[in-house]
Enzyme design. Structure first.
Site, PDB file in Angstrom:
ATOM      1  N   ASP A 156       0.827  -1.213   0.000  1.00 50.18           N
ATOM      2  CA  ASP A 156       0.000   0.000   0.000  1.00 50.18           C
ATOM      3  C   ASP A 156       0.861   1.263   0.000  1.00 50.18           C
ATOM      4  OD1 ASP A 156      -2.299  -1.408  -0.037  1.00 50.18           O
ATOM      5  OD2 ASP A 156      -2.934  -0.976   2.009  1.00 50.18           O
ATOM      6  N   ASP A 180      -9.901  26.623 -40.371  1.00 46.07           N
ATOM      7  CA  ASP A 180      -9.347  25.413 -39.750  1.00 46.07           C
ATOM      8  C   ASP A 180     -10.339  24.794 -38.778  1.00 46.07           C
ATOM      9  OD1 ASP A 180      -6.870  25.438 -41.028  1.00 46.07           O
ATOM     10  OD2 ASP A 180      -6.095  26.942 -39.641  1.00 46.07           O
ATOM     11  N   GLY A 237      -7.621  15.935 -42.520  1.00 48.34           N
ATOM     12  CA  GLY A 237      -8.235  15.395 -43.730  1.00 48.34           C
ATOM     13  C   GLY A 237      -7.527  14.291 -44.472  1.00 48.34           C
ATOM     14  N   MET A 238      -6.611  14.663 -45.369  1.00 49.25           N
ATOM     15  CA  MET A 238      -6.048  13.693 -46.302  1.00 49.25           C
ATOM     16  C   MET A 238      -4.616  13.308 -45.953  1.00 49.25           C
ATOM     17  SD  MET A 238      -8.325  13.061 -48.685  1.00 49.25           S
ATOM     18  CE  MET A 238      -7.555  12.676 -50.239  1.00 49.25           C
TER      19      MET A 238
END
Length: 514
Positions: free
Chosen positions: A36, A300, A435-436
């Site tokens: 503990d 953006d 995105g890409m």
């Protein structure tokens, strides 16, 4: 008590030790068996501090079980009193040693007669509360002890400061970006002409707790720790408090307006004084200092509009983050959740209208299953959600404790105030896959050499892909490949197909109507 390899909020004694080790010159003694006593290692590893963790373990072993704990506990307290000369020694059992049902208060009373330090027993039910609740209770207990002590000695500083001042309550060790938030809050309050009276518990001295009533009001940046203390000070000393977390442009403005109302109420006896008005400051900061308001209107951020996200964390950060994403950035929150089950009602009220569903649980598997089911564009959660995101190939921004070493940064990264809005905007934008980018990497970076890996959370899958099936899957652009793979495997399981071929892929595609 339950066995788990991941817990969002630890056992109660961890919260007590976090508060004790945040104060200056306070020593904690943990009455516990071996196993503990991991707090020292955890704090030393994560916190960027040079001092030793002021916690000593009074180990419960077979000798203690045979003879009783009193002798050992009292001896440990008196020894540490002589060695460290602390202002306060705090004794806490753990959930394991609580099973012994010993009269630890009696041990404390006896040790107090032999010690120069104050000695108190942490008044926490280790079976009923978790780490955060125990931290809140322990902080209130320490403040109450010293306020009442100052009252009996007629040493309580009750005369308010001439100029507006504040106590910041709830900044403590191992908190999520707490040190950075504290710096940002100090800067914001200084801009408003408000001096800092005390910051507790982090870096605070218990000798100065008698000075808490000098402040005009208390500021509680996090609901999890400090709220009980603020309510006690309000009840006993009629001190108002602000508990709105200044996270995000809108809530920061609300918090400042609440402070303005308190200052004008406290100041109304001074007839010649002009009322406080912070509207110009809010306008200036929102338009020119915080980039978040501008960013939320940029192309953006508009690219993120309508994207699905999931938020999970402690109630303060999860609720604030849900509101920021929904109100300020137009992101759709498929699910908002918290592991603070004791604060479920408040959380539901805060996120109502900002998310599709609410999840209140401290079971990480339920959170993981929900993420796998929803397939969001991004996750905002704790270290555990980061792990889940990696397994499912979903980006994750960490917004709440519990966290690992990456979220104890050396640089300045607050989440509160106007600088915090900039950090959050960066975190949000960088968390979404642009995105890409994945697709462009495949087109211009040579042929894809990545092997398709399993994205399901269940590891007992007996599905196999044929070579032709994998080849077809590899032709699919990377940014949608994981989703198509999951849908195909789901279709195969539902139709008891063990081997996935090209035909299975097209059948799955028709089934989902893609």
């Amino acid at each position: 008590m339950k066995l788990a390899y991941w817990m969002y909020a630890g056992p109660a004694h961890i919260g007590t030790l976090r508060v004790a080790s945040s104060f200056k010159n306070v020593h904690a003694i943990m009455h516990a068996p071996l196993g503990d006593d991991y707090f020292n290692v955890m704090r030393s590893m994560l916190e960027r501090e040079r001092d030793f963790t002021p916690v000593t373990a009074s180990i419960v072993d077979r000798h203690v079980l045979a003879r009783g704990s009193q002798e050992k506990v009292v001896e440990t307290i008196t020894r540490k009193d002589k060695e460290e000369q602390p202002d306060l020694i705090l004794l806490t059992p753990t959930c394991t040693s609580s099973i012994l049902q010993e009269d630890l208060q009696n041990f404390v009373n006896r040790a107090a007669t032999e010690s120069k330090s104050d000695v108190i027993l942490a008044d926490v039910n280790h079976y009923r509360v978790n780490e955060l609740q125990a931290a809140d209770r322990t902080l209130e207990q320490i403040v109450r002890f010293y306020i009442e002590k100052a009252k009996t000695q007629n040493d309580l500083a009750t005369i308010k400061t001439e100029k507006p001042s504040v106590n910041i309550i709830g900044i403590f060790t191992l908190g999520f970006h707490n040190h950075h938030d504290c710096r940002e809050l100090k800067r914001l309050l200084t801009d408003l002409g408000i001096s800092i009276n005390e910051v507790i518990p982090e870096g605070g001295s218990i000798k100065n707790l008698k000075n808490l009533p000098k402040a005009w009001f208390n500021l509680i940046p996090y609901r999890e720790v400090g709220l009980m203390t603020a309510k006690y000070l309000e009840k006993e000393l009629n001190m108002p408090f602000v508990a709105t977390t200044p996270m995000g442009v809108i809530d920061t403005a609300i918090c400042i307006r609440e402070i303005e109302a308190i200052l004008n109420f406290t100041n109304q006896s001074k007839i010649d004084k002009e009322p406080y008005n912070f509207e110009d400051y809010i306008d200036q900061q929102t338009r020119f200092v915080s980039q978040a308001a501008w960013f939320s209107r940029s192309i953006d951020c508009q690219n993120l509009t309508g994207k699905k996200a999931i938020v999970f964390g402690d109630s303060t950060h999860a609720a604030s983050m849900t509101k920021i994403l929904a109100r300020e950035m137009g992101i759709r929150i498929s699910c908002a959740g918290t592991y603070c089950k004791h604060d479920a009602d408040w959380f539901r009220e805060q996120v109502s209208g900002f998310c599709d569903s609410v999840l209140i649980t401290d079971d990480h598997t339920k959170v993981g299953d929900m993420i796998a089911r929803v397939e969001p564009a991004a996750i905002f959660g704790t270290q555990m959600e980061r792990h889940v995101g990696k397994r499912l190939d979903i980006p994750c921004g960490v917004i709440s404790a519990p966290v690992h070493i990456q979220n104890f940064p050396l640089g300045y990264r607050p989440f509160l105030g106007y600088e915090g809005t900039n950090q959050i905007a960066d975190l949000v934008y960088n968390s979404f896959t642009l995105g890409m980018e994945d697709h462009l990497l495949e087109i211009f970076g040579g042929h894809d050499t990545k092997q398709v890996i399993t994205k399901s959370l269940s590891t007992d899958s007996n599905l196999t892909w044929t070579i032709e099936g994998l080849a077809e899957l590899n032709k699919i652009p990377g940014f949608v490949r994981a989703k198509i793979k999951r849908n195909t495997e789901k279709f195969a399981r539902e139709n008891n197909i063990s081997e996935i071929t090209i035909e299975t892929m097209y059948a799955a595609k028709e089934a989902v109507g893609a």
